[in-house]
Design an enzyme around this catalytic site. Structure first.
Site, PDB file in Angstrom:
ATOM      1  N   MET A   1       0.753  -1.292  -0.128  1.00  0.00           N
ATOM      2  CA  MET A   1      -0.105  -0.163   0.124  1.00  0.00           C
ATOM      3  C   MET A   1       0.956   1.198   0.015  1.00  0.00           C
ATOM      4  O   MET A   1       0.312   2.432   0.328  1.00  0.00           O
ATOM      5  CB  MET A   1      -0.971  -0.163   1.069  1.00  0.00           C
ATOM      6  N   GLY A   2       2.140   1.012  -0.319  1.00  0.00           N
ATOM      7  CA  GLY A   2       2.963   2.300  -0.233  1.00  0.00           C
ATOM      8  C   GLY A   2       3.624   2.746   0.917  1.00  0.00           C
ATOM      9  O   GLY A   2       3.750   1.908   2.121  1.00  0.00           O
TER      10      GLY A   2
ATOM     11  N   HIS B   1       9.225  -3.768   3.626  1.00  0.00           N
ATOM     12  CA  HIS B   1       8.685  -3.824   1.797  1.00  0.00           C
ATOM     13  C   HIS B   1      10.127  -4.145   1.161  1.00  0.00           C
ATOM     14  O   HIS B   1       9.790  -5.112   0.493  1.00  0.00           O
ATOM     15  CB  HIS B   1       8.116  -2.407   1.302  1.00  0.00           C
TER      16      HIS B   1
ATOM     17  N   GLN C   1     -10.306  -2.495   2.279  1.00  0.00           N
ATOM     18  CA  GLN C   1      -9.977  -3.258   3.409  1.00  0.00           C
ATOM     19  C   GLN C   1      -9.868  -2.259   4.857  1.00  0.00           C
ATOM     20  O   GLN C   1      -9.435  -2.647   5.588  1.00  0.00           O
ATOM     21  CB  GLN C   1      -8.374  -3.959   3.207  1.00  0.00           C
TER      22      GLN C   1
ATOM     23  N   LYS D   1       5.605 -11.926   7.285  1.00  0.00           N
ATOM     24  CA  LYS D   1       5.173 -12.398   8.590  1.00  0.00           C
ATOM     25  C   LYS D   1       4.375 -11.217   9.591  1.00  0.00           C
ATOM     26  O   LYS D   1       3.527 -11.841  10.364  1.00  0.00           O
ATOM     27  CB  LYS D   1       5.894 -13.241   9.328  1.00  0.00           C
TER      28      LYS D   1
ATOM     29  N   ASP E   1       2.214  -9.392   8.992  1.00  0.00           N
ATOM     30  CA  ASP E   1       0.696  -9.523   9.011  1.00  0.00           C
ATOM     31  C   ASP E   1       0.454 -11.096   8.820  1.00  0.00           C
ATOM     32  O   ASP E   1      -0.155 -11.573   7.933  1.00  0.00           O
ATOM     33  CB  ASP E   1       0.168  -8.700   7.694  1.00  0.00           C
TER      34      ASP E   1
ATOM     35  N   SER F   1       4.497   0.957   8.114  1.00  0.00           N
ATOM     36  CA  SER F   1       4.007   2.487   7.669  1.00  0.00           C
ATOM     37  C   SER F   1       3.341   3.419   8.506  1.00  0.00           C
ATOM     38  O   SER F   1       3.526   4.578   8.412  1.00  0.00           O
ATOM     39  CB  SER F   1       3.188   2.419   6.384  1.00  0.00           C
TER      40      SER F   1
HETATM   41  P1  AMP Z   1       1.592  -3.139   3.509  1.00  0.00           P
HETATM   42  O1  AMP Z   1       2.122  -1.881   2.565  1.00  0.00           O
HETATM   43  O2  AMP Z   1       1.457  -2.511   4.860  1.00  0.00           O
HETATM   44  O3  AMP Z   1       0.142  -3.403   3.069  1.00  0.00           O
HETATM   45  O4  AMP Z   1       2.448  -4.299   3.508  1.00  0.00           O
HETATM   46  C1  AMP Z   1       2.899  -4.735   2.260  1.00  0.00           C
HETATM   47  C2  AMP Z   1       3.685  -6.214   2.746  1.00  0.00           C
HETATM   48  O5  AMP Z   1       4.540  -5.893   3.342  1.00  0.00           O
HETATM   49  C3  AMP Z   1       2.696  -6.798   3.445  1.00  0.00           C
HETATM   50  O6  AMP Z   1       3.153  -8.490   2.870  1.00  0.00           O
HETATM   51  C4  AMP Z   1       3.149  -6.816   4.855  1.00  0.00           C
HETATM   52  O7  AMP Z   1       3.133  -8.014   5.767  1.00  0.00           O
HETATM   53  C5  AMP Z   1       4.696  -6.494   4.520  1.00  0.00           C
HETATM   54  N1  AMP Z   1       5.366  -5.961   5.620  1.00  0.00           N
HETATM   55  C6  AMP Z   1       4.991  -4.887   6.185  1.00  0.00           C
HETATM   56  N2  AMP Z   1       5.729  -4.431   7.195  1.00  0.00           N
HETATM   57  C7  AMP Z   1       6.646  -5.416   7.315  1.00  0.00           C
HETATM   58  C8  AMP Z   1       7.762  -5.689   7.996  1.00  0.00           C
HETATM   59  N3  AMP Z   1       8.071  -4.766   9.192  1.00  0.00           N
HETATM   60  N4  AMP Z   1       8.665  -6.859   7.933  1.00  0.00           N
HETATM   61  C9  AMP Z   1       8.293  -7.756   6.854  1.00  0.00           C
HETATM   62  N5  AMP Z   1       7.193  -7.447   6.180  1.00  0.00           N
HETATM   63  C10 AMP Z   1       6.456  -6.460   6.132  1.00  0.00           C
END
Ligand code: AMP
Length: 274
Positions: free
Chosen positions: A27-28, A34, A58, A146, A148, A184
């Site tokens: 989601m940026g 990421h 979501q 992991k 999430d 984020s």
């Molecule tokens: P999001 O942008 O928050 O939707 O996250 C995108 C992807 O990055 C998802 O698969 C998250 O689980 C992963 N992600 C977010 N934060 C972390 C982190 N601290 N360590 C590993 N993966 C992450």
């Protein structure tokens, strides 16, 4: 790196792509978490596609959709530096054609506990957008964190239940040097809240030490965790197995300990796989 803004362009390009495709949906407001997913995809695939899409379905009505951090310029630079081949940034009207689409429902048990209970409908939206993205990108491998854990588990289940020909790759949680899991949403924290938030990773680290010393009782561990997080507004502490069933006794290599809490107005989640 090529930036793709429309679905038609993605579909045209996708038809010509050969070799393995590694896909990282986000989601940026990209951070090291990421980046670790993107690096993993880069090492193991011929082509890497990252998507940035702030998915409205979501978010619950009272959540932070409107103020979710947006950092398009920095995100593009990061993707370039990570040698991403294609960055897909669609707009919301192209991803959703109406308010009354065919939808996908999270499973009744594992989709409605923990995050699913606190954020009803959240996982329906996650699965809906991930399925759309999978259909568009048609990746060989898709990378999820992991961090999430429940999302990762439900996406793996969707792939299995719907026979999607995609390999889901689970990636480790990336943390700040002091232990705070990268997110984020961490930029919402004030300096004081940022310090208080460290109790989350501290309590998770304590569980590793306790388990190493032989502690297996989930209730005892939960009590100790809540003591460490006594200054925080804890929504849940859960000890489950990898099937997301609550357990009373910790099983090494088959346990996830999860936390959701509010630090000020910011909701944070974290977990430890034991
Ligand atoms: P999001 O942008 O928050 O939707 O996250 C995108 C992807 O990055 C998802 O698969 C998250 O689980 C992963 N992600 C977010 N934060 C972390 C982190 N601290 N360590 C590993 N993966 C992450």
């Amino acid at each position: 790196m090529k930036i793709i803004n429309t679905i038609e362009e993605l579909q045209t390009i996708r038809k010509e792509l050969k070799g393995t495709i590694g896909f990282v949906p986000t989601m940026g407001a990209l951070h090291e978490g990421h980046i670790s997913l993107i690096k993993n995809a880069r090492v193991n695939n011929d082509i890497v596609i990252v998507s940035i899409f702030l998915n409205p379905t979501q978010f619950l009505p009272n959540e932070d959709l409107d103020k979710y951090p947006k950092k398009d310029a920095a995100d593009k630079r990061i993707c370039e530096l990570c040698k991403v081949d294609y960055l897909f940034m669609p707009d919301v009207n192209s991803m959703y054609q109406s308010n009354d689409e065919i939808s996908i429902k999270a499973p009744k048990i594992t989709g409605f506990i923990l995050e699913g209970e606190k954020r009803p409908g959240h996982f329906d939206g996650v699965l809906q957008v991930v399925l759309k993205l999978f259909n568009l990108v048609q990746p060989s491998n898709a990378y999820f964190g992991k961090k999430d854990a429940q999302q990762l588990s439900l996406i793996s289940q969707m792939v299995k239940n719907l026979f999607l020909p995609i390999n889901i790759v689970e990636c480790d949680i990336i943390r700040e040097a002091d232990g705070l899991a990268m997110s984020s949403r961490n930029i919402y924290l004030s300096i004081e809240e940022r310090k208080e938030a460290l109790a989350i990773s501290k309590s998770l680290n304590m569980t590793i030490i306790a388990v190493t010393k032989g502690e297996r009782d989930a209730k005892t561990i939960k009590t100790k965790m809540k003591e460490i997080m006594s200054n925080l507004d804890v929504e849940y502490v859960a000890i489950i197995n990898r099937n997301f069933e609550e357990i009373q006794t910790i099983e090494v290599k088959n346990t996830i300990i999860l936390i959701a809490c509010k630090v000020g107005n910011t909701r944070l989640i974290d977990n430890m796989w034991i």
